[in-house]
Design an enzyme around this catalytic site. Structure first.
Site, PDB file in Angstrom:
ATOM      1  N   GLY A  13      30.774 -32.555 -44.803  1.00  0.00           N
ATOM      2  CA  GLY A  13      30.263 -31.281 -44.283  1.00  0.00           C
ATOM      3  C   GLY A  13      29.867 -31.260 -42.822  1.00  0.00           C
ATOM      4  N   SER A  19      25.303 -29.204 -37.273  1.00  0.00           N
ATOM      5  CA  SER A  19      25.395 -29.278 -38.738  1.00  0.00           C
ATOM      6  C   SER A  19      24.256 -30.096 -39.334  1.00  0.00           C
ATOM      7  CB  SER A  19      26.710 -29.955 -39.154  1.00  0.00           C
ATOM      8  OG  SER A  19      27.810 -29.175 -38.813  1.00  0.00           O
ATOM      9  N   ASP A  64      39.704 -30.971 -47.607  1.00  0.00           N
ATOM     10  CA  ASP A  64      39.405 -29.604 -48.032  1.00  0.00           C
ATOM     11  C   ASP A  64      39.029 -29.712 -49.507  1.00  0.00           C
ATOM     12  OD1 ASP A  64      39.427 -27.068 -49.048  1.00  0.00           O
ATOM     13  OD2 ASP A  64      41.310 -26.469 -48.099  1.00  0.00           O
ATOM     14  N   VAL A  65      37.774 -29.442 -49.832  1.00  0.00           N
ATOM     15  CA  VAL A  65      37.287 -29.696 -51.193  1.00  0.00           C
ATOM     16  C   VAL A  65      37.830 -28.717 -52.235  1.00  0.00           C
ATOM     17  CG1 VAL A  65      35.184 -30.922 -50.520  1.00  0.00           C
ATOM     18  CG2 VAL A  65      35.123 -28.432 -50.793  1.00  0.00           C
ATOM     19  N   TYR A 155      21.778 -12.703 -48.384  1.00  0.00           N
ATOM     20  CA  TYR A 155      22.268 -14.023 -48.811  1.00  0.00           C
ATOM     21  C   TYR A 155      23.192 -13.868 -50.024  1.00  0.00           C
ATOM     22  CZ  TYR A 155      21.979 -19.139 -48.975  1.00  0.00           C
ATOM     23  OH  TYR A 155      22.268 -20.486 -48.947  1.00  0.00           O
ATOM     24  N   LYS A 162      23.798 -21.054 -54.893  1.00  0.00           N
ATOM     25  CA  LYS A 162      22.774 -22.110 -54.754  1.00  0.00           C
ATOM     26  C   LYS A 162      22.015 -22.310 -56.067  1.00  0.00           C
ATOM     27  CE  LYS A 162      23.509 -23.314 -50.469  1.00  0.00           C
ATOM     28  NZ  LYS A 162      24.374 -24.483 -50.222  1.00  0.00           N
ATOM     29  N   ILE A 191      18.118 -22.938 -40.563  1.00  0.00           N
ATOM     30  CA  ILE A 191      18.439 -23.698 -39.349  1.00  0.00           C
ATOM     31  C   ILE A 191      19.654 -23.022 -38.708  1.00  0.00           C
ATOM     32  CG2 ILE A 191      19.158 -25.951 -38.438  1.00  0.00           C
ATOM     33  CD1 ILE A 191      17.948 -27.268 -40.880  1.00  0.00           C
ATOM     34  N   LEU A 194      26.542 -23.152 -37.820  1.00  0.00           N
ATOM     35  CA  LEU A 194      27.738 -22.307 -37.947  1.00  0.00           C
ATOM     36  C   LEU A 194      27.682 -21.494 -39.232  1.00  0.00           C
ATOM     37  CD1 LEU A 194      29.953 -22.398 -35.846  1.00  0.00           C
ATOM     38  CD2 LEU A 194      31.266 -23.905 -37.357  1.00  0.00           C
ATOM     39  N   ALA A 195      27.371 -22.155 -40.348  1.00  0.00           N
ATOM     40  CA  ALA A 195      27.346 -21.474 -41.643  1.00  0.00           C
ATOM     41  C   ALA A 195      26.277 -20.380 -41.638  1.00  0.00           C
ATOM     42  CB  ALA A 195      27.084 -22.478 -42.766  1.00  0.00           C
TER      43      ALA A 195
HETATM   44  P1  NAP Z   1      27.762 -26.039 -41.161  1.00  0.00           P
HETATM   45  O1  NAP Z   1      27.504 -26.933 -40.026  1.00  0.00           O
HETATM   46  O2  NAP Z   1      28.651 -24.851 -40.909  1.00  0.00           O
HETATM   47  O3  NAP Z   1      28.293 -26.896 -42.388  1.00  0.00           O
HETATM   48  C1  NAP Z   1      28.980 -26.316 -43.499  1.00  0.00           C
HETATM   49  C2  NAP Z   1      30.133 -27.206 -43.759  1.00  0.00           C
HETATM   50  O4  NAP Z   1      30.864 -26.807 -44.955  1.00  0.00           O
HETATM   51  C3  NAP Z   1      31.148 -27.140 -42.615  1.00  0.00           C
HETATM   52  O5  NAP Z   1      31.461 -28.443 -42.203  1.00  0.00           O
HETATM   53  C4  NAP Z   1      32.314 -26.456 -43.278  1.00  0.00           C
HETATM   54  O6  NAP Z   1      33.556 -26.694 -42.669  1.00  0.00           O
HETATM   55  C5  NAP Z   1      32.212 -27.049 -44.660  1.00  0.00           C
HETATM   56  N1  NAP Z   1      33.186 -26.435 -45.553  1.00  0.00           N
HETATM   57  C6  NAP Z   1      33.413 -25.118 -45.792  1.00  0.00           C
HETATM   58  N2  NAP Z   1      34.472 -24.978 -46.605  1.00  0.00           N
HETATM   59  C7  NAP Z   1      34.932 -26.221 -46.880  1.00  0.00           C
HETATM   60  C8  NAP Z   1      35.993 -26.741 -47.658  1.00  0.00           C
HETATM   61  N3  NAP Z   1      36.843 -25.947 -48.319  1.00  0.00           N
HETATM   62  N4  NAP Z   1      36.181 -28.093 -47.723  1.00  0.00           N
HETATM   63  C9  NAP Z   1      35.331 -28.925 -47.073  1.00  0.00           C
HETATM   64  N5  NAP Z   1      34.308 -28.502 -46.312  1.00  0.00           N
HETATM   65  C10 NAP Z   1      34.114 -27.152 -46.219  1.00  0.00           C
HETATM   66  O7  NAP Z   1      26.399 -25.412 -41.712  1.00  0.00           O
HETATM   67  P2  NAP Z   1      25.087 -26.081 -42.348  1.00  0.00           P
HETATM   68  O8  NAP Z   1      24.047 -25.051 -42.203  1.00  0.00           O
HETATM   69  O9  NAP Z   1      24.898 -27.435 -41.792  1.00  0.00           O
HETATM   70  O10 NAP Z   1      25.452 -26.151 -43.896  1.00  0.00           O
HETATM   71  C11 NAP Z   1      25.403 -27.361 -44.650  1.00  0.00           C
HETATM   72  C12 NAP Z   1      24.780 -27.104 -46.008  1.00  0.00           C
HETATM   73  O11 NAP Z   1      23.397 -26.790 -45.836  1.00  0.00           O
HETATM   74  C13 NAP Z   1      25.374 -25.941 -46.781  1.00  0.00           C
HETATM   75  O12 NAP Z   1      25.401 -26.249 -48.158  1.00  0.00           O
HETATM   76  C14 NAP Z   1      24.385 -24.826 -46.526  1.00  0.00           C
HETATM   77  O13 NAP Z   1      24.417 -23.812 -47.501  1.00  0.00           O
HETATM   78  C15 NAP Z   1      23.108 -25.628 -46.589  1.00  0.00           C
HETATM   79  N6  NAP Z   1      21.907 -24.992 -46.033  1.00  0.00           N
HETATM   80  C16 NAP Z   1      21.908 -24.472 -44.788  1.00  0.00           C
HETATM   81  C17 NAP Z   1      20.758 -23.872 -44.292  1.00  0.00           C
HETATM   82  C18 NAP Z   1      20.744 -23.252 -42.912  1.00  0.00           C
HETATM   83  O14 NAP Z   1      19.864 -22.420 -42.641  1.00  0.00           O
HETATM   84  N7  NAP Z   1      21.648 -23.634 -42.014  1.00  0.00           N
HETATM   85  C19 NAP Z   1      19.591 -23.830 -45.065  1.00  0.00           C
HETATM   86  C20 NAP Z   1      19.609 -24.407 -46.338  1.00  0.00           C
HETATM   87  C21 NAP Z   1      20.778 -24.968 -46.821  1.00  0.00           C
HETATM   88  P3  NAP Z   1      34.218 -25.423 -41.863  1.00  0.00           P
HETATM   89  O15 NAP Z   1      33.347 -25.178 -40.687  1.00  0.00           O
HETATM   90  O16 NAP Z   1      35.585 -25.848 -41.529  1.00  0.00           O
HETATM   91  O17 NAP Z   1      34.236 -24.254 -42.816  1.00  0.00           O
END
Ligand code: NAP
Length: 264
Positions: A13, A19, A64-65, A155, A162, A191, A194-195
């Protein structure tokens, strides 16, 4: 002597230096773990490779999962490179931007399937495929958010995903328990990643969080990394199936009233 010396970690991820997976990677590396990394698609390679270089990580695999054959290949290569794995981190989520704004009832069938497939099923699939190469006492960790238990406007389908991810964590923990393999989730406060940028109204939610959390501050990817070290280490040997909140205490507050700035 690091808390994770002689442990092999595989982290899914990483998209860029913002990230959460990168915060976890740095913390696990700091504590002595040997790291393997995976990213989603070719477009991310140029961002992920320099990060891998920073920690001297030579094992970086695209996966790609949503594709079973990709997962099988990664497991095979991991086995050749590391033998066994002690720590598996799932930091992956996806929902179409159109699903993350407006009313939840507008969720499309396709959007629902996609979000649940990428954000939830992938954790189950990774756990199953990595099972043969998980070492005794291994720790599996996924990332969740409070929108699973309470409504976080916009959300939407990710909240449902989740909730399913946290339930999956408990079921996996039950299955893996007899092998002394643990499965836990970290529920992080908002945080800027990108997501997160895809979630409607995120900026306001981020600000609200800093105002309303008992500790009155947002959290960082380093905070999440440190919690991951705990869950990955032998310090948490008897903890499984749990959701650990890293959110400055936000989730404990039932009634949110803007704090009086003049109060002691
Ligand atoms: P992030 O940097 O955008 O990471 C999300 C990752 O998921 C990216 O590397 C993305 O790749 C990957 N992904 C999406 N589709 C995929 C696929 N088909 N195969 C493999 N990888 C795939 O954002 P992040 O905030 O760090 O998110 C990481 C985790 O933390 C997520 O589960 C998110 O829900 C969770 N989270 C985030 C927050 C927040 O506020 N940021 C809070 C609580 C929990 P691509 O960029 O290529 O799509």
């Amino acid at each position: 002597m690091g808390l994770l010396n002689n442990k092999n970690a595989f982290i899914f991820g990483i998209a860029n230096e913002r990230s959460i997976a990168w915060g976890i990677t740095q913390a696990l590396h700091r504590e002595g773990a040997q790291i393997g990394l995976s990213y989603a698609g070719a477009a991310l390679e140029k961002r992920v490779m320099p990060l891998a270089d920073k920690i001297g990580c030579k094992f970086v695999e695209e996966c790609d999962v949503t594709r079973d054959e990709n997962i099988t290949q990664v497991v095979e290569k991991t086995k050749q490179a590391f033998g066994g794995i002690d720590i598996l981190v799932h930091s992956i989520a996806f929902a179409g931007r159109e699903e993350l704004t407006g009313p939840f009832y507008n969720t499309t069938r396709e959007g629902f399937k996609n979000a649940l497939d990428i954000s939830v099923y992938s954790f189950i699939a990774l756990a199953k495929c990595f099972q043969p190469i998980l070492n005794h006492g291994a720790s599996l960790i996924c990332m969740t958010y409070y929108g699973s238990v309470k409504v976080a406007p916009h959300y939407n389908v990710m909240g449902v995903a989740k909730a399913a991810l946290e339930a999956s964590t408990r079921y996996l923990a039950y299955d893996f328990g007899p092998s002394k393999i643990r499965v836990n989730a970290i529920s992080a406060g908002p945080i800027r990643t990108l997501a997160a940028a895809g979630v409607g109204g995120f900026r306001d939610m981020y600000k609200h969080f800093a105002d309303m959390s008992p500790m009155r501050e947002n959290i960082t990817i380093d905070d999440v990394g440190n919690a991951a070290v705990f869950l990955a280490s032998d310090l948490s040997t008897r903890i499984t199936g749990e959701t650990l909140y890293v959110d400055s205490g936000f989730n404990i507050v039932g009634v949110q009233i803007k704090p009086d700035e003049n109060a002691e």
